[in-house]
Every structure is written in structure tokens, then in C-alpha cells.
Design an enzyme around this catalytic site. Structure first.
Site, PDB file in Angstrom:
ATOM      1  N   CYS A  50       0.749  -1.168  -0.042  1.00  0.00           N
ATOM      2  CA  CYS A  50       0.023   0.093   0.030  1.00  0.00           C
ATOM      3  C   CYS A  50       0.857   1.152  -0.056  1.00  0.00           C
ATOM      4  O   CYS A  50       0.434   2.271  -0.297  1.00  0.00           O
ATOM      5  CB  CYS A  50      -0.735  -0.066   1.156  1.00  0.00           C
ATOM      6  SG  CYS A  50      -2.091  -1.261   1.307  1.00  0.00           S
ATOM      7  N   TYR A 284      -5.511 -24.362   5.037  1.00  0.00           N
ATOM      8  CA  TYR A 284      -6.090 -23.133   5.225  1.00  0.00           C
ATOM      9  C   TYR A 284      -5.821 -22.143   3.945  1.00  0.00           C
ATOM     10  O   TYR A 284      -4.621 -22.421   3.331  1.00  0.00           O
ATOM     11  CB  TYR A 284      -5.761 -22.435   6.473  1.00  0.00           C
ATOM     12  CG  TYR A 284      -6.361 -23.277   7.787  1.00  0.00           C
ATOM     13  CD1 TYR A 284      -7.444 -23.031   8.480  1.00  0.00           C
ATOM     14  CD2 TYR A 284      -5.375 -24.282   8.271  1.00  0.00           C
ATOM     15  CE1 TYR A 284      -7.808 -23.595   9.182  1.00  0.00           C
ATOM     16  CE2 TYR A 284      -5.832 -25.003   9.416  1.00  0.00           C
ATOM     17  CZ  TYR A 284      -6.800 -24.602  10.099  1.00  0.00           C
ATOM     18  OH  TYR A 284      -7.326 -25.319  11.193  1.00  0.00           O
ATOM     19  N   GLY A 287      -6.341 -14.302   2.061  1.00  0.00           N
ATOM     20  CA  GLY A 287      -5.899 -13.140   1.166  1.00  0.00           C
ATOM     21  C   GLY A 287      -6.769 -13.139  -0.111  1.00  0.00           C
ATOM     22  O   GLY A 287      -7.924 -13.436  -0.043  1.00  0.00           O
ATOM     23  N   VAL A 335     -10.221   2.943   2.248  1.00  0.00           N
ATOM     24  CA  VAL A 335      -9.820   4.236   2.248  1.00  0.00           C
ATOM     25  C   VAL A 335      -8.744   4.428   1.438  1.00  0.00           C
ATOM     26  O   VAL A 335      -7.667   3.422   1.356  1.00  0.00           O
ATOM     27  CB  VAL A 335      -9.755   4.834   3.496  1.00  0.00           C
ATOM     28  CG1 VAL A 335      -8.421   4.300   4.331  1.00  0.00           C
ATOM     29  CG2 VAL A 335      -9.475   6.244   3.724  1.00  0.00           C
TER      30      VAL A 335
END
Length: 455
Positions: A50, A284, A287, A335
Site C-alpha cells: 500500500c 487453510y 488473502g 480508504v
């Protein structure tokens, strides 16, 4: 036939070194005696994807700042880390994976292979040099190097990555074109009326935003030199495709794991994958490679949010250690910071409501982030979406205070808050941080008036 579940398992193999994989690996070293091996095709790990646009834009000094943990750290805590390494196959019957001609046994397996970027194959010239996607730290470093010599850039795709990169590159005084197929940018996140505010801001930064078009050709000899859009040719020293991602699930599919209509792995509430309709207790998945449930529509969806991935990692860790823990349906609160403004959303948009035949009433309000007389305030745009009087979606755009409102409105949706309750909402006040009445209240009042007129 049900799968066996041996309680004495010790070896955990994790495929994928991103937000899910490394969080699970690190937690397991602290809370269990598992032997942990991680395989990742990426050449870096434990870094913030990010943050990459903000290094490009100069807000963050360098890419090294995005690396949260060194490879040495993982080695010291006992994780066997294989970077730049591809897993060739998963053999579920033998509880093993194959990589580079070697077989590795597992007692528990975690699949966290993430997503891969999409480049539309129908566009001629996409094999030219200086055409990039942005998924990994290596991608970002390569783009940064190319930008050193660039005077013009075309970004294809007006989602969050495309918009963030457009603002970042334009801040470097590079001619920037943002091209989007949909009539409005950020169309997966916010409605077109809210997107207009973001587009106007990008244009004020010098970005040329073109909506409703796809490129018809990439032009050049060895490297890209221009992009044809309609009848216009835009010069471009490099092109960044930000046209979305799709789950990277070829490995799982080849192993016989069930893939849903979204392209994501089908999992149960405990994040076990489905194999021919039966959920495997020793595997498992988490993501961007799995599909999850939308809290409002009840339908399967994908989530590409780091915050969602981190919550999944916690569920997987709990189920491998203490358990049982369930992953609930999500609202996918999001956001982004695009130039000097923040954009946030949670729940469904008007478009998604229409696609799912959900009747809605909306409320819009424009306010200020601070008291009118206090310096530094700016406009705040709020849109609330209600269905049968209950809040089901919210969108907020402004220069500050966006995350906090989206977090609060996400909780309000989960608590099935009505328009009447939001109108009566108590809010705190101080001139440097708010107006006397929060604009959220006015948006709720607007929606409530529409509801009463319909009645």
C-alpha cells in the site's frame, strides 16, 4: 470421503509471503511449536504494498522504508524462508508440495498466493518495453527507475492504484494521463457523483482524466512511445496498467481445490478450502486468492484489502493453535489517499444495490471538516445509502477525517443502524476538528425526508 485430521501434526508449509503468509508464519513461531516453511515467488517479503505509490510520489523517502522485517529476522525466529521460489504442485493425497524438483511434506498447509495483475490481451503492443504493472516491490523499483527519464506517462485503469499513481506521478511534473474504461473513476468503490469530486481534484493536480475509453493500441518499436485512444495519440515514455487483478489460483485449481465463480477459492467459515465439495481440515487459505461473503448481499466476493488479509491471518493462526475461530461476512471498508484528498467507502454502492435488486434511498450532505472560522478547514462530502431504513453503505470524500467516519459507519451498518438513529446521533465538537453538527447527520436527515415522502 472426509479427510483425516491428525492432532499430532508439526510441519506447516505456507505458500505466499504476503500479508497473510508472513503474519501466520510469525504468529505461529510465537504461539506454537510448529516447524514453518514459507515459499514465495516474490523476491521480497514483509513489505507494505500500500505504501509503494507514496514512495513514487516522494512522501516516503525510499522503498527500503516499506520493508517491515528483514529476511534475517525471519531466519532468527526459525522460519525457513524460500524467496523467489515457485511451488510447482500440491499433492493433497500425500500431504506434500513440489518445488524445483524437490518434495516437501506438510502436516498443515496454508495457501496465500494472492492475486496477479491483468493486462487486456486484446490491445496491440502490450509486449513493448516500458509497459508495467504494479504488484510487487520489484515492480515499483523498476517503475521508479523508468520514471527518472520520463516526461509523459499513461496510466490505464482508474481504480485506487491508478488514481493514487496518477497523483503521485503528476506531482513530479510529469505529464500524466489517466485512462478509465468506465464512465467514472473508482467505479468499484464509489458512485459517480462522489467520483466527480475525486476527478476534479486529480485534474487540479494536472492529471488529464479520460473516462469511457480503452486504449486501442500501444505504439512504438522496442519501447512504448505513444498510446492511441480513439482518434488521439498520446505520447508516453512508459505505461502503467492498473486494470485490476485476479486471484492467482492455478496452483490450487490444479490440485483439485474448488474455485468459485469469482475466481477465488471456495472456503468455509474456518477458511478451509473445498475439495470436491468437502472442506479439508488440514489446509487453510486466505488473502486475495479466496472468495468471501458480502454482508449486505450475501453473495461471494473478492477482497483486495490488506486489512482483510490481516484479519484472515488471525483466524488461520487461531485455528492452527487454539481455535476454533470463524471469518464472518464483510463490508470491505476502504480508504485511499489520492493527492491531497482522502476517499472512503463501506458497504454497498448504488451500482451494487441495483445489480442485486436492492431498493435504496440515499442521503447527501456537504459540510466542513472544521468550524468555518477555524483555519485549515475544507469541504467534506458524505453519501449515505439506506435499504428499508437501515444503513447499508457510506461514502465520504474530503481532506481529513475520512477514515474515522468510515470506521464508525462500518460499525453502524453492522449494528443495523436506521436513518432515524443516525439523525439522533450524538457527536463531539471542537472547532479545530469538527463543525457543531457533523455532516453525517445532515446526510441521514436528507435520506429520512425521502423515506417519509415515499410513505
Amino acid at each position: 470421503m472426509p479427510f483425516k485430521n491428525n492432532q499430532n501434526n508439526k510441519k506447516v508449509i505456507i505458500i505466499g509471503g504476503g500479508a497473510v503468509g508472513m503474519a501466520v508464519a510469525t504468529s505461529l513461531t510465537r504461539h506454537s511449536d510448529y516447524s514453518i516453511t514459507v515459499f514465495s515467488a516474490d523476491t521480497h517479503t514483509a513489505y507494505s504494498q500500500c505504501g509503494m505509490p507514496f514512495v513514487i510520489g516522494g512522501e516516503i523517502e525510499d522503498f527500503e522504508s516499506l520493508v517491515l522485517r528483514s529476511n534475517k529476522y525471519f531466519e532468527e525466529i526459525g522460519i525457513d524462508l524460500h524467496l523467489g521460489t515457485t511451488v510447482d504442485s500440491i499433492n493433497i493425497e500425500d500431504n506434500s508440495i513440489s518445488s524445483g524438483g524437490n518434495d516437501y511434506h506438510f502436516d498443515r498447509l496454508v495457501i496465500a498466493t494472492g492475486s496477479k495483475a491483468k493486462i487486456p490481451a486484446a490491445i496491440p503492443g502490450t509486449s513493448l518495453g516500458n509497459i508495467f504493472t504494479l504488484r510487487t516491490l520489484s515492480d515499483a523499483m523498476t517503475i521508479e527507475e523508468a520514471l527518472q527519464k520520463a516526461s509523459s506517462v499513461v496510466i490505464v485503469g482508474g481504480g485506487s492504484i491508478g488514481a493514487e499513481m496518477a497523483a503521485a506521478i503528476s506531482s513530479r511534473n510529469i505529464n500524466t494521463v489517466l485512462l478509465n474504461r468506465s464512465p467514472s473513476i473508482l467505479s468499484h468503490n464509489i458512485d459517480s457523483d462522489m467520483a466527480e469530486v475525486v476527478q476534479e481534484h486529480l485534474e487540479s493536480l494536472g492529471v488529464k482524466v479520460i473516462t469511457g475509453y480503452v486504449p486501442s493500441a500501444m505504439n512504438g518499436e522496442k519501447d512504448i512511445s505513444s498510446v492511441t485512444v480513439g482518434s488521439t495519440e498520446f505520447p508516453s515514455d512508459l505505461v502503467i496498467f492498473a486494470t485490476g487483478v485476479e486471484p492467482d489460483n492455478e496452483l490450487a485449481s490444479n490440485a483439485g481445490i474448488d474455485i468459485g465463480d469469482t475466481g477465488g477459492i471456495i472456503v468455509d467459515d474456518y477458511l478451509h478450502p473445498s475439495i470436491s465439495g468437502t472442506f479439508h481440515p488440514d489446509i487453510y487459505c486466505g488473502g486475495e486468492c479466496i472468495e468471501v461473503t458480502d454482508l449486505i448481499t450475501g453473495k461471494a466476493m473478492l477482497s483486495q484489502l490488506a486489512s482483510t488479509a490481516r484479519r484472515m491471518a488471525g483466524i488461520i493462526t487461531n485455528n492452527l493453535t487454539s481455535g476454533p475461530a470463524e471469518f464472518d461476512p464483510i463490508l470491505n471498508p476502504w480508504v485511499a489517499v489520492i493527492g491531497n484528498i482522502q476517499v472512503g467507502t463501506t458497504g454497498i454502492t448504488s451500482k451494487k444495490a441495483e445489480e442485486n435488486n436492492i431498493k435504496i434511498v440515499t442521503g447527501l450532505a456537504t459540510g466542513s471538516t472544521r468550524a468555518d472560522y477555524y483555519p485549515g478547514g475544507s469541504k467534506l462530502f458524505i453519501k449515505l445509502i439506506f435499504s428499508e431504513r437501515y444503513l447499508v453503505g457510506a461514502q465520504v470524500v474530503g481532506r481529513e477525517g475520512i477514515k474515522e467516519r468510515i470506521d464508525a459507519l462500518t460499525l453502524a451498518i453492522k449494528k443495523k443502524t436506521t436513518a432515524q438513529e443516525l439523525v439522533k446521533m450524538e457527536t463531539c465538537y471542537a472547532p479545530p476538528v469538527s463543525t457543531l453538527q457533523d455532516p453525517t447527520v445532515f446526510a441521514a436527515k436528507g435520506a429520512l425526508k425521502k423515506m417519509r415522502r415515499k410513505i
